[in-house]
Design a protein around this motif. Structure first.
Motif, short mmCIF file in Angstrom:
data_model
loop_
_atom_site.label_atom_id
_atom_site.label_comp_id
_atom_site.label_asym_id
_atom_site.label_seq_id
_atom_site.Cartn_x
_atom_site.Cartn_y
_atom_site.Cartn_z
N UNK A 111 21.82 -24.09 21.96
CA UNK A 111 21.32 -24.59 20.68
C UNK A 111 19.85 -24.98 20.77
N UNK A 112 19.42 -25.52 21.89
CA UNK A 112 18.00 -25.88 22.03
C UNK A 112 17.11 -24.66 21.92
N UNK A 113 17.54 -23.54 22.52
CA UNK A 113 16.78 -22.29 22.42
C UNK A 113 16.72 -21.84 20.97
N UNK A 114 17.87 -21.81 20.33
CA UNK A 114 17.93 -21.33 18.95
C UNK A 114 17.13 -22.22 18.01
N UNK B 77 16.00 -18.61 15.24
CA UNK B 77 16.76 -17.38 15.05
C UNK B 77 18.24 -17.63 15.37
N UNK B 78 19.08 -16.72 14.94
CA UNK B 78 20.51 -16.86 15.20
C UNK B 78 20.84 -16.37 16.60
N UNK B 79 22.03 -16.78 17.07
CA UNK B 79 22.47 -16.34 18.39
C UNK B 79 22.63 -14.82 18.43
N UNK B 80 23.08 -14.25 17.34
CA UNK B 80 23.26 -12.79 17.28
C UNK B 80 21.90 -12.08 17.39
N UNK C 235 4.66 -16.56 26.88
CA UNK C 235 4.54 -17.17 25.55
C UNK C 235 5.66 -16.65 24.65
N UNK C 236 6.31 -17.58 23.94
CA UNK C 236 7.40 -17.23 23.05
C UNK C 236 7.10 -17.80 21.67
N UNK C 237 7.39 -16.98 20.64
CA UNK C 237 7.10 -17.41 19.26
C UNK C 237 8.08 -18.48 18.82
N UNK C 238 7.53 -19.60 18.37
CA UNK C 238 8.34 -20.70 17.87
C UNK C 238 8.72 -20.43 16.41
N UNK C 239 9.64 -21.25 15.88
CA UNK C 239 10.13 -21.05 14.51
C UNK C 239 9.03 -21.14 13.47
N UNK D 162 25.12 -28.58 24.71
CA UNK D 162 24.89 -30.02 24.72
C UNK D 162 23.67 -30.42 25.54
N UNK D 163 23.17 -29.51 26.38
CA UNK D 163 22.02 -29.82 27.23
C UNK D 163 20.75 -29.84 26.38
N UNK D 164 19.93 -30.90 26.49
CA UNK D 164 18.73 -31.00 25.65
C UNK D 164 17.51 -30.24 26.19
N UNK D 165 17.71 -29.03 26.66
CA UNK D 165 16.62 -28.15 27.06
C UNK D 165 17.06 -26.72 26.85
N UNK D 166 16.09 -25.81 26.76
CA UNK D 166 16.40 -24.43 26.46
C UNK D 166 17.08 -23.76 27.65
N UNK D 167 18.25 -23.14 27.39
CA UNK D 167 19.00 -22.45 28.43
C UNK D 167 19.41 -21.07 27.94
N UNK D 168 19.53 -20.15 28.89
CA UNK D 168 19.99 -18.80 28.56
C UNK D 168 20.82 -18.27 29.73
N UNK D 169 21.58 -17.21 29.41
CA UNK D 169 22.37 -16.55 30.46
C UNK D 169 22.39 -15.07 30.19
N UNK D 170 22.34 -14.29 31.28
CA UNK D 170 22.39 -12.83 31.14
C UNK D 170 23.56 -12.26 31.92
#
Length: 348
Positions: free
Chosen positions: A45-48, A53-56, A94-98, A26-34
């Motif tokens: 969802x913002x990251x995806x 790409x898919x979460x998998x 740098x990260x490749x966008x969709x 629900x957060x409107x910014x890119x988040x990740x966890x390791x």
């Protein structure tokens, strides 16, 4: 009756994980966890939506396939060091966008600690591409400005050297009573050339460190005339960066103070010039200059050189909007205040 607490704990952790995933999505910014081994376990969802790409596809090291090839090793080394020390870190990559375009991201991550147990990292990313482009354009503009200034100073210095030669020729052909004035004029033009040389040799021509610049200039002035009998000291608090116009005016003022001392004393007299810089934070940048002579002062021949020093100093200061007062004596030091808009304080 025995209770299976492991099952309860697993269920509780699952509920916590589900709640986190829902919050992150629900957060409107890119988040990740390791996890504790550095493998990605969740992208929101913002990251995806950004990568397309898919979460998998992103789980584990999968997300790294979107990294720019030039950033892979640098980013991996930074993250490896952070994991080894369990400390927060910030990274730019740098990260490749969709759509296939690479975008600069600012990644801020912190370790997750549950009851003393390290469980991995949580991070957020912001797109900073526009800021990076602005920085690149600013750097390119600065490099272009410095190249132009270097060319200008080079041409000016060459022209000044021609002027010195012409003044020398006219001086040798002039009547004896006038030769002292020609010599003084030639020395001042040499000082102008020396100022231009040290401006040209500054590490950053467009933004000049006053303390470093005056140190180098003072050393050169000490060898320009009456070598070994000119001593210039620079003291004070802090330093400041100024634009070339201000640095040029300061250099000419210092050169004129030195020339005045030399013109007023015989060749056997040693001149001393003390410069104090007051560049304390939160206050205007001020310089104080005191000129003097060591030992028994032997004055120069009366009337050999006209005394134009005060007028020249006032003219140099006015060109760069420098406030000036005093006459560089111990009783009344020459005080200069630099224009605030053109200076930047540099911490010691």
């Amino acid at each position: 009756m025995d209770v299976d607490t492991s099952a309860t704990g697993t269920a509780s952790e699952s509920l916590v994980g589900d709640a986190f995933h829902q919050f992150a999505d629900d957060v409107p910014l890119m988040m990740w966890r390791s996890d504790a081994q550095g493998q990605a376990v969740h992208h929101n969802e913002s990251w995806l939506g950004f990568t397309g790409r898919s979460r998998e596809d992103e789980i584990g090291d999968g997300w790294r396939r979107g990294l720019h090839p030039d950033d892979v090793e640098r980013h991996a080394a930074l993250v490896l060091d952070a994991f080894a020390t369990r400390r927060p870190y910030t990274a730019e990559f740098r990260l490749r966008r969709h759509d296939g375009a690479y975008r600069w991201l600012l990644d801020t991550a912190r370790p997750i600690d549950r009851e003393g147990v390290f469980t991995g990292y949580l991070g957020t990313c912001f797109d900073i591409t526009d800021r990076k482009h602005a920085e690149e354009h600013a750097a390119a503009a600065l490099a272009e400005k410095e190249a132009l200034l270097a060319e200008v100073y080079h041409r000016v210095r060459n022209n000044l050297q021609v002027m010195v030669s012409l003044i020398g020729l006219y001086g040798r052909a002039a009547p004896p009573p006038c030769r002292g004035s020609f010599e003084a004029l030639g020395q001042r033009v040499r000082a102008i050339a020396l100022v231009q040389q040290h401006l040209h040799e500054a590490p950053h021509i467009a933004s000049i460190d006053v303390r470093d610049y005056l140190h180098r200039l003072a050393s050169g002035l000490g060898q320009l005339r009456r070598a070994g009998r000119i001593g210039v000291t620079i003291e004070g608090v802090g330093t400041t960066l100024v634009e070339p116009r201000t640095a040029n005016a300061l250099g000419m003022i210092v050169a004129e103070v030195v020339a005045e001392c030399l013109d007023a004393t015989a060749e056997s007299v040693a001149c001393t010039i003390a410069i104090r810089i007051d560049a304390a934070a939160g206050a205007p940048v001020r310089l104080q200059i005191v000129s003097g002579a060591e030992g028994d002062v032997v004055p120069a021949a009366a009337g050999s050189v006209p005394n134009l020093g005060p007028r020249l100093i006032a003219a140099y200061a006015a060109q760069a909007e420098i406030a000036v007062r005093g006459n560089a004596t111990a009783d009344e030091p020459l005080e200069l205040q630099l224009p605030e808009v053109l200076t930047r304080i540099v911490p010691d």
